[in-house]
Design a protein around this motif. Structure first.
Motif, short mmCIF file in Angstrom:
data_model
loop_
_atom_site.label_atom_id
_atom_site.label_comp_id
_atom_site.label_asym_id
_atom_site.label_seq_id
_atom_site.Cartn_x
_atom_site.Cartn_y
_atom_site.Cartn_z
N ALA A 245 0.83 -1.20 0.00
CA ALA A 245 0.00 0.00 0.00
C ALA A 245 0.86 1.25 0.00
CB ALA A 245 -0.94 -0.01 1.21
N GLY A 246 1.96 1.22 0.78
CA GLY A 246 2.86 2.37 0.84
C GLY A 246 3.47 2.67 -0.52
N LEU A 247 3.89 1.61 -1.23
CA LEU A 247 4.43 1.79 -2.58
C LEU A 247 3.34 2.41 -3.47
CD1 LEU A 247 6.61 1.36 -4.74
CD2 LEU A 247 5.68 -0.92 -5.12
N GLY A 248 2.10 1.96 -3.27
CA GLY A 248 0.99 2.53 -4.04
C GLY A 248 0.88 4.03 -3.84
N GLY A 249 0.96 4.45 -2.58
CA GLY A 249 0.88 5.89 -2.28
C GLY A 249 2.02 6.64 -2.94
N SER A 250 3.20 6.05 -2.86
CA SER A 250 4.38 6.69 -3.44
C SER A 250 4.25 6.79 -4.96
CB SER A 250 5.60 5.86 -3.05
OG SER A 250 6.77 6.54 -3.35
N VAL A 251 3.78 5.71 -5.58
CA VAL A 251 3.62 5.71 -7.04
C VAL A 251 2.57 6.74 -7.46
CG1 VAL A 251 2.65 4.33 -8.93
CG2 VAL A 251 4.45 3.38 -7.49
N GLU A 252 1.47 6.80 -6.70
CA GLU A 252 0.42 7.77 -7.01
C GLU A 252 0.97 9.19 -6.92
OE1 GLU A 252 -2.42 7.35 -8.20
OE2 GLU A 252 -3.75 9.01 -7.62
N LEU A 253 1.82 9.41 -5.92
CA LEU A 253 2.42 10.74 -5.74
C LEU A 253 3.34 11.08 -6.90
CD1 LEU A 253 2.90 13.06 -3.54
CD2 LEU A 253 5.01 11.84 -3.07
N HIS A 254 4.17 10.13 -7.30
CA HIS A 254 5.16 10.41 -8.34
C HIS A 254 4.57 10.35 -9.74
CE1 HIS A 254 8.79 10.68 -5.94
NE2 HIS A 254 8.29 9.72 -5.17
N GLY A 255 3.46 9.66 -9.89
CA GLY A 255 2.94 9.48 -11.24
C GLY A 255 1.77 10.37 -11.59
N THR A 256 0.90 10.68 -10.60
CA THR A 256 -0.33 11.39 -10.93
C THR A 256 -0.48 12.72 -10.21
OG1 THR A 256 -1.20 9.15 -10.77
CG2 THR A 256 -2.73 10.85 -11.45
N GLN A 257 -0.36 12.70 -8.87
CA GLN A 257 -0.71 13.90 -8.10
C GLN A 257 0.46 14.87 -7.95
OE1 GLN A 257 -3.74 14.57 -6.81
NE2 GLN A 257 -4.77 12.63 -7.24
N PHE A 258 1.67 14.34 -7.84
CA PHE A 258 2.92 15.08 -7.68
C PHE A 258 3.04 15.84 -6.36
CE2 PHE A 258 2.17 15.29 -12.42
CZ PHE A 258 2.87 14.11 -12.66
N ARG A 259 1.92 16.14 -5.69
CA ARG A 259 2.00 16.83 -4.40
C ARG A 259 0.90 16.32 -3.49
NH1 ARG A 259 2.49 22.17 -5.65
NH2 ARG A 259 2.72 21.96 -7.89
N LEU A 260 1.07 16.55 -2.19
CA LEU A 260 0.04 16.17 -1.24
C LEU A 260 -0.93 17.31 -1.05
CD1 LEU A 260 1.90 14.32 1.65
CD2 LEU A 260 0.67 13.36 -0.28
N MET A 261 -2.21 16.99 -1.04
CA MET A 261 -3.22 18.01 -0.76
C MET A 261 -4.46 17.31 -0.22
SD MET A 261 -4.25 18.91 -4.63
CE MET A 261 -3.12 18.14 -5.76
N ALA A 262 -5.47 18.09 0.11
CA ALA A 262 -6.68 17.50 0.69
C ALA A 262 -7.26 16.47 -0.27
CB ALA A 262 -7.71 18.59 0.97
N GLY A 263 -7.71 15.34 0.26
CA GLY A 263 -8.34 14.32 -0.56
C GLY A 263 -7.38 13.34 -1.19
N PHE A 264 -6.08 13.47 -0.92
CA PHE A 264 -5.11 12.54 -1.51
C PHE A 264 -5.40 11.13 -1.01
CE2 PHE A 264 -1.25 10.09 -1.66
CZ PHE A 264 -0.73 10.39 -2.91
N GLY A 265 -5.61 10.21 -1.93
CA GLY A 265 -5.80 8.80 -1.56
C GLY A 265 -7.15 8.51 -0.94
N ASP A 266 -8.07 9.44 -1.07
CA ASP A 266 -9.38 9.31 -0.42
C ASP A 266 -10.14 8.09 -0.93
OD1 ASP A 266 -11.25 10.05 1.33
OD2 ASP A 266 -12.09 11.68 0.13
N GLY A 267 -10.45 7.16 -0.03
CA GLY A 267 -11.30 6.03 -0.40
C GLY A 267 -10.60 4.86 -1.05
N TYR A 268 -9.29 5.01 -1.33
CA TYR A 268 -8.60 3.90 -2.01
C TYR A 268 -8.50 2.68 -1.11
CZ TYR A 268 -7.22 6.95 -5.85
OH TYR A 268 -7.22 7.78 -6.93
N GLY A 269 -8.35 2.91 0.19
CA GLY A 269 -8.16 1.80 1.11
C GLY A 269 -9.36 0.87 1.14
N PHE A 270 -10.55 1.44 1.37
CA PHE A 270 -11.75 0.62 1.46
C PHE A 270 -12.09 0.01 0.10
CE2 PHE A 270 -13.87 2.39 5.52
CZ PHE A 270 -12.95 1.68 6.25
N ASP A 271 -11.91 0.79 -0.97
CA ASP A 271 -12.15 0.24 -2.30
C ASP A 271 -11.22 -0.94 -2.55
OD1 ASP A 271 -14.20 1.86 -2.88
OD2 ASP A 271 -13.18 3.10 -4.37
N GLY A 272 -9.99 -0.84 -2.01
CA GLY A 272 -9.04 -1.93 -2.17
C GLY A 272 -9.57 -3.22 -1.57
#
Lengths: 354, 312
Positions: A245-272
């Motif tokens: 999951a941590g790698l997922g967060g890191s990949v999402e940061l480096h590939g799509t969002q590039f920065r942290l802000m409100a709503g980052f990763g919202d709902g991915y855990g339960f959907d997972g």
């Protein structure tokens, strides 16, 4: 018996998906919409243009990671509901490392940053594991509490110490994952996700360690009898699940969002968790269901804009898929139903032979 | 430390009682469920649906009491999905609780959006007015803290001794517990296990729905996605911390209510401290309390296991 397993693994999710869409169509018609029109907007939104097609895959990447995290833990008989927090902590560690390290740049920095994400996710996943094996605490409650703490911690970081500018958000990461398809936001993260899924499939179903891990998940007493260290397996599977999951967060940061802000990763855990269950706890199934969820997620926005149907129709369809898929697996396992199914299948097999 | 005066203390305690109430009601809901062997981790979902049902009815009729009833009805409705799949189909309870947690908020959010439109300002409904108990509410400090609440708060606290008497002193309560401890023995004594489990799920759904409706009819006057914010899971830990006893559940609920009230007060008092760090307090506290006081096995023995009459 093989046919029966296949039936449960493929037919149950497929039928659940169909019934859920049907229910969604009735719902849309019920509030005065046109289901055909709404679904065609949905498909257009998910596949209509090259950019949309890429976007759908981009959306599936974090879902694959959290889905794999849930699958892996569940295979060892522990519930990791904390993928959301581990995902966030992975991204937090990555942004911290990559924006504060000096004198290093490019690919090495990217690798260090991804490793930081894996490490942070693993550590965050370690906590419910340790509390479970040492204090006998319910890992679900612990991991849920840790989710809230991680999300609040992330909020604290982007609004205070790591804030960059007037809006509460961090600076962008200095290195990004390369794009792999022109004209879309599709990035190399999808390759990581698929390779990881294949690797986990191989590990779980074709290695001795994977077999032992599944044995612990199926029957703890029997596993202990065979001399497997149940506690060790549980802890390790929690750590690995968190690391995924941590790698997922890191990949999402480096590939799509590039920065942290409100709503980052919202709902991915339960959907997972939902994705893992619908995917019948099979890494390959997880990838396919994650893609389906991504189709629904990308298409939902287009559907709302085009036909005026609220995106929450899609949330309901997603939720119904899991309600039906889980009930379906249980149903086919009921002694009576199982008898009927076996009879039906063996009759068919005989007819086929004759 | 000039803020540590009587008014602050009184406000803090009052707020504690108010914040503990939904956790107490929902924890009691889970207690009834688990005593019959039905672990339900879908509390957050049931609460979310109860919160919406309560708010909608309260908004439409203007009557918060009807809102609470609607919350109960909504909770039962949602929990019947869980009950059917786990009791009749024998689906795994944990997995199904999770399904409810995803399913119920999605439906609640959908109904809200269909009724109020996709991008509307937050609709407001009337809040339930407190009902001070005569004489008792006049006692300094204790009066306002304990006897100046909405009726649902009194009912919640009254449920604690009533549940204790039910579980410990009545035959029905013993039967109820037997189902959670050893369903096969219960069945052989002529107790209808399946019926008892369904009854437990009805009680659980009603109480958890009321707990959710409390949030929108007594606490904040509107419904938003995420209004429950993990209170269902805190209630779940309250049951473990309270060792499956009504009195213990009360202590746990008050403790969690206190941390919640405290962090809110602190947010007002020290605006320079980032609010996220203060908002973490209840969750961190839950973890610590569980880590220090949570014991390995104290719950009903057949908790979480599906029951099949025909098997073996």
């Amino acid at each position: 018996m093989k046919i029966k397993r296949l039936l449960i693994q493929i037919l149950v999710p497929l039928v659940s998906i169909l019934i859920s869409f049907l229910a969604g169509a009735i719902l849309i018609a019920g509030i005065g919409g046109n289901p055909g029109e709404a679904f065609s907007f949905l498909l257009k939104g998910a596949f209509g243009t090259k950019a949309n097609f890429g976007e759908t895959i981009v959306k599936s990447v974090p879902l694959i990671f959290t889905g794999l995290a849930a699958t892996f833990a569940y295979k060892c008989g522990v519930f990791n509901l904390g993928a959301e927090g581990q995902f966030a902590m992975g991204a937090v560690a990555s942004i911290w490392v990559s924006t504060s390290l000096t004198g290093i740049s490019g690919i090495p920095l990217l690798i260090i940053s991804l490793l930081a994400g894996i490490l942070a996710g693993g550590l965050w996943g370690c906590i419910p594991g340790i509390l479970k094996i040492s204090r006998g605490l319910n890992e679900m409650i612990v991991s849920i509490m840790l989710n809230y703490i991680a999300i609040l911690f992330m909020g604290y970081l982007y609004s205070s110490p790591l804030r960059d500018g007037s809006v509460p958000q961090t600076a962008a990461v200095p290195v990004k994952l390369p794009r792999i398809m022109e004209g879309t936001r599709l990035h190399a993260g999808i390759i990581f996700a698929i390779v990881l899924a294949l690797f986990l499939y191989y590990f779980l179903f074709h290695t001795a360690a994977g077999f032992k891990l599944r044995a612990v998940g199926l029957n703890q007493t029997a596993a202990r009898y065979n001399g497997y260290s149940v506690k060790k397996f549980m802890l390790v599977s929690f750590v690995i699940s968190g690391a995924i999951a941590g790698l997922g967060g890191s990949v999402e940061l480096h590939g799509t969002q590039f920065r942290l802000m409100a709503g980052f990763g919202d709902g991915y855990g339960f959907d997972g968790v939902a994705i893992a269950l619908i995917g019948q706890l099979n890494p390959i199934g997880t990838v396919l269901v994650a893609y389906l969820f991504a189709v629904l997620r990308t298409g939902a926005t287009t559907m709302q804009a085009g036909s005026g149907m609220p995106t929450s129709v899609i949330d309901i369809i997603q939720a119904l898929i899991i309600v039906f898929a889980v009930a379906g697996s249980a149903l086919t396992n009921l002694p009576k139903i199982r008898q009927v199914l076996t009879n039906m299948l063996s009759k068919k097999a005989q007819e086929g032979k004759a | 430390m000039d803020f540590l005066n009587m008014t602050f203390l009184q406000e803090l305690l009052l707020s504690t009682v108010r914040m503990a109430t939904p956790i107490l009601i929902v924890a009691l809901a889970e207690l009834y469920s688990e005593r019959a062997g039905q672990v339900n981790i879908g509390l957050d979902g049931i609460m979310a649906f109860g919160a919406l049902a309560g708010f909608m009815v309260c908004y439409i009729t203007g009557n918060p009491y009807l809102g609470l009833l609607a919350g109960a009805a909504g909770g039962i409705l949602i929990n019947m999905v869980y009950a059917f799949c786990t009791i009749t189909l024998g689906a795994e309870q944990i997995v199904y609780g999770m399904a409810i947690n995803i399913f119920a908020p999605a439906i609640a959010s959908f109904i809200y959006k269909v009724y109020f439109g996709i991008s509307s300002t937050l609709a407001q409904a009337t809040l339930m007015t407190p009902m001070p108990i005569p004489f008792l509410s006049k006692i300094p400090l204790i009066g306002p803290v304990f006897f100046k609440h909405t009726i649902i708060v009194y009912i919640a606290y009254l449920l604690v001794p009533l549940s204790y008497i039910f579980f410990q002193k009545t035959k029905a309560g013993l039967n109820f517990r037997a189902v959670g401890e050893y369903p096969k023995a219960a069945e052989s004594l002529g107790i209808n296990v399946v019926k008892q489990k369904y009854l437990a799920c009805i009680i659980c759904g009603a109480l958890a729905g009321v707990g959710g409706a409390y949030l929108t009819t007594c606490y904040i006057s509107t419904y938003t996605d995420g209004v429950v914010s993990g209170r269902g899971f805190i209630a779940l830990s309250a049951v473990i911390f309270g060792r499956w006893m009504p009195g213990g559940v009360l202590i746990a609920a008050l403790l969690f209510g206190f941390t919640d009230a405290l962090q809110l007060r602190l947010q007002v008092l020290s605006s320079q401290t980032p609010y996220q760090l203060l908002a973490m307090i209840p969750y961190i506290c839950t973890l610590f309390v569980l880590a220090f006081f949570g014991i390995k096995k104290a719950g009903p023995k057949a908790n979480g296991k599906p029951y099949f009459r025909e098997e073996r």
